[in-house]
Write a protein that holds these residues in place. Structure first.
Motif, PDB file in Angstrom:
ATOM      1  N   GLY A  11       0.831  -1.194   0.000  1.00  0.00           N
ATOM      2  CA  GLY A  11       0.000   0.000   0.000  1.00  0.00           C
ATOM      3  C   GLY A  11       0.863   1.239   0.000  1.00  0.00           C
ATOM      4  O   GLY A  11       2.086   1.165  -0.020  1.00  0.00           O
ATOM      5  N   TYR A  12       0.188   2.391   0.013  1.00  0.00           N
ATOM      6  CA  TYR A  12       0.916   3.647  -0.004  1.00  0.00           C
ATOM      7  C   TYR A  12       0.021   4.773   0.474  1.00  0.00           C
ATOM      8  O   TYR A  12      -1.194   4.615   0.622  1.00  0.00           O
ATOM      9  CB  TYR A  12       1.457   3.957  -1.402  1.00  0.00           C
ATOM     10  CG  TYR A  12       0.379   4.034  -2.468  1.00  0.00           C
ATOM     11  CD1 TYR A  12      -0.213   5.253  -2.793  1.00  0.00           C
ATOM     12  CD2 TYR A  12      -0.052   2.896  -3.124  1.00  0.00           C
ATOM     13  CE1 TYR A  12      -1.199   5.327  -3.762  1.00  0.00           C
ATOM     14  CE2 TYR A  12      -1.041   2.954  -4.093  1.00  0.00           C
ATOM     15  CZ  TYR A  12      -1.608   4.174  -4.415  1.00  0.00           C
ATOM     16  OH  TYR A  12      -2.592   4.239  -5.364  1.00  0.00           O
ATOM     17  N   GLY A  13       0.638   5.900   0.722  1.00  0.00           N
ATOM     18  CA  GLY A  13      -0.077   7.104   1.126  1.00  0.00           C
ATOM     19  C   GLY A  13       0.856   8.289   0.998  1.00  0.00           C
ATOM     20  O   GLY A  13       2.040   8.142   0.709  1.00  0.00           O
ATOM     21  N   TYR A  30      -4.954   8.208  17.961  1.00  0.00           N
ATOM     22  CA  TYR A  30      -5.244   7.306  16.839  1.00  0.00           C
ATOM     23  C   TYR A  30      -6.071   6.076  17.197  1.00  0.00           C
ATOM     24  O   TYR A  30      -6.607   5.427  16.306  1.00  0.00           O
ATOM     25  CB  TYR A  30      -3.933   6.834  16.195  1.00  0.00           C
ATOM     26  CG  TYR A  30      -3.009   7.957  15.814  1.00  0.00           C
ATOM     27  CD1 TYR A  30      -3.323   8.841  14.796  1.00  0.00           C
ATOM     28  CD2 TYR A  30      -1.802   8.139  16.486  1.00  0.00           C
ATOM     29  CE1 TYR A  30      -2.469   9.876  14.458  1.00  0.00           C
ATOM     30  CE2 TYR A  30      -0.932   9.164  16.147  1.00  0.00           C
ATOM     31  CZ  TYR A  30      -1.278  10.036  15.129  1.00  0.00           C
ATOM     32  OH  TYR A  30      -0.425  11.046  14.803  1.00  0.00           O
ATOM     33  N   ARG A  33      -6.290   2.693  15.136  1.00  0.00           N
ATOM     34  CA  ARG A  33      -5.514   2.954  13.920  1.00  0.00           C
ATOM     35  C   ARG A  33      -4.018   2.789  14.170  1.00  0.00           C
ATOM     36  O   ARG A  33      -3.220   2.842  13.245  1.00  0.00           O
ATOM     37  CB  ARG A  33      -5.834   4.345  13.365  1.00  0.00           C
ATOM     38  CG  ARG A  33      -7.277   4.423  12.843  1.00  0.00           C
ATOM     39  CD  ARG A  33      -7.634   5.796  12.381  1.00  0.00           C
ATOM     40  NE  ARG A  33      -7.707   6.647  13.570  1.00  0.00           N
ATOM     41  CZ  ARG A  33      -7.746   7.968  13.549  1.00  0.00           C
ATOM     42  NH1 ARG A  33      -7.716   8.612  12.413  1.00  0.00           N
ATOM     43  NH2 ARG A  33      -7.819   8.648  14.665  1.00  0.00           N
ATOM     44  N   GLU A  69       2.027  10.116  10.076  1.00  0.00           N
ATOM     45  CA  GLU A  69       0.671  10.396   9.605  1.00  0.00           C
ATOM     46  C   GLU A  69       0.672  10.460   8.084  1.00  0.00           C
ATOM     47  O   GLU A  69       1.518  11.119   7.476  1.00  0.00           O
ATOM     48  CB  GLU A  69       0.168  11.723  10.177  1.00  0.00           C
ATOM     49  CG  GLU A  69      -0.089  11.663  11.663  1.00  0.00           C
ATOM     50  CD  GLU A  69      -0.723  12.933  12.201  1.00  0.00           C
ATOM     51  OE1 GLU A  69      -1.020  13.867  11.427  1.00  0.00           O
ATOM     52  OE2 GLU A  69      -0.921  12.983  13.428  1.00  0.00           O
ATOM     53  N   LEU A  70      -0.271   9.742   7.491  1.00  0.00           N
ATOM     54  CA  LEU A  70      -0.425   9.699   6.042  1.00  0.00           C
ATOM     55  C   LEU A  70      -1.838  10.120   5.676  1.00  0.00           C
ATOM     56  O   LEU A  70      -2.766   9.984   6.468  1.00  0.00           O
ATOM     57  CB  LEU A  70      -0.205   8.275   5.521  1.00  0.00           C
ATOM     58  CG  LEU A  70       1.120   7.602   5.837  1.00  0.00           C
ATOM     59  CD1 LEU A  70       1.089   6.149   5.381  1.00  0.00           C
ATOM     60  CD2 LEU A  70       2.266   8.343   5.206  1.00  0.00           C
ATOM     61  N   GLU A  71      -1.997  10.600   4.453  1.00  0.00           N
ATOM     62  CA  GLU A  71      -3.348  10.833   3.913  1.00  0.00           C
ATOM     63  C   GLU A  71      -3.424  10.149   2.557  1.00  0.00           C
ATOM     64  O   GLU A  71      -2.409   9.760   1.979  1.00  0.00           O
ATOM     65  CB  GLU A  71      -3.661  12.324   3.802  1.00  0.00           C
ATOM     66  CG  GLU A  71      -2.778  13.084   2.867  1.00  0.00           C
ATOM     67  CD  GLU A  71      -3.068  14.582   2.847  1.00  0.00           C
ATOM     68  OE1 GLU A  71      -2.672  15.200   1.852  1.00  0.00           O
ATOM     69  OE2 GLU A  71      -3.651  15.124   3.799  1.00  0.00           O
ATOM     70  N   ILE A  73      -4.523   7.175   1.884  1.00  0.00           N
ATOM     71  CA  ILE A  73      -3.983   5.819   2.040  1.00  0.00           C
ATOM     72  C   ILE A  73      -4.704   4.847   1.103  1.00  0.00           C
ATOM     73  O   ILE A  73      -5.931   4.851   1.000  1.00  0.00           O
ATOM     74  CB  ILE A  73      -4.125   5.349   3.491  1.00  0.00           C
ATOM     75  CG1 ILE A  73      -3.269   6.243   4.387  1.00  0.00           C
ATOM     76  CG2 ILE A  73      -3.742   3.887   3.638  1.00  0.00           C
ATOM     77  CD1 ILE A  73      -3.493   6.021   5.855  1.00  0.00           C
ATOM     78  N   VAL A  74      -3.915   4.019   0.429  1.00  0.00           N
ATOM     79  CA  VAL A  74      -4.431   2.962  -0.436  1.00  0.00           C
ATOM     80  C   VAL A  74      -3.806   1.652   0.024  1.00  0.00           C
ATOM     81  O   VAL A  74      -2.587   1.534   0.087  1.00  0.00           O
ATOM     82  CB  VAL A  74      -4.086   3.220  -1.914  1.00  0.00           C
ATOM     83  CG1 VAL A  74      -4.504   2.048  -2.784  1.00  0.00           C
ATOM     84  CG2 VAL A  74      -4.716   4.521  -2.389  1.00  0.00           C
ATOM     85  N   MET A  75      -4.641   0.686   0.371  1.00  0.00           N
ATOM     86  CA  MET A  75      -4.178  -0.652   0.742  1.00  0.00           C
ATOM     87  C   MET A  75      -4.423  -1.562  -0.457  1.00  0.00           C
ATOM     88  O   MET A  75      -5.554  -1.653  -0.937  1.00  0.00           O
ATOM     89  CB  MET A  75      -4.948  -1.164   1.966  1.00  0.00           C
ATOM     90  CG  MET A  75      -4.800  -0.277   3.198  1.00  0.00           C
ATOM     91  SD  MET A  75      -3.117  -0.080   3.776  1.00  0.00           S
ATOM     92  CE  MET A  75      -2.802  -1.705   4.402  1.00  0.00           C
TER      93      MET A  75
END
Length: 111
Positions: A11-13, A30, A33, A69-71, A73-75
């Motif tokens: 994944g990525y973010g 969090y 999370r 912290e990421l925004e 996010i794609v798994m």
């Protein structure tokens, strides 16, 4: 990056910020999370890993942890995960927090 022995990009973010927090503060911010169902589980996991891998670590019951912290996010599902051999990027086996790319990001085209 999934952990060994899998070693696939799962994944990525987009990086937002990095903060050091106590486990208690990270839990308040969090919650689940953090990857655990309870604060006590988070503390036990962090202290177990730190005891094995950090020189001079002393359990405190409320360890300081790094929070990334990421925004956006794609798994990725199992079929979409990227094998590192498909890129020229190198990932050290001990990457824990994040990976930056000073060169052209080949992964973006693969994802």
């Amino acid at each position: 990056m999934r952990k060994s022995p899998i070693r696939l990009i799962g994944g990525y973010g987009v990086f937002v910020r990095y903060l050091d927090m106590t486990a208690t503060d990270a839990w308040a911010t969090y919650g689940e999370r953090n990857g655990m169902h309870r604060l006590v589980d988070l503390i036990e996991k962090v202290e177990s890993i730190a005891t094995k891998r950090s020189v001079g670590f002393h359990p405190t019951g409320n360890p300081l942890i790094g929070c990334v912290e990421l925004e956006g996010i794609v798994m990725l599902d199992d079929a979409s995960q990227v094998n590192l051999s498909a890129t020229t990027h190198e990932f050290a086996p001990n990457i824990v927090k994040f990976k930056r790319f000073p060169e052209r990001d080949e992964l973006a085209a693969l994802l």
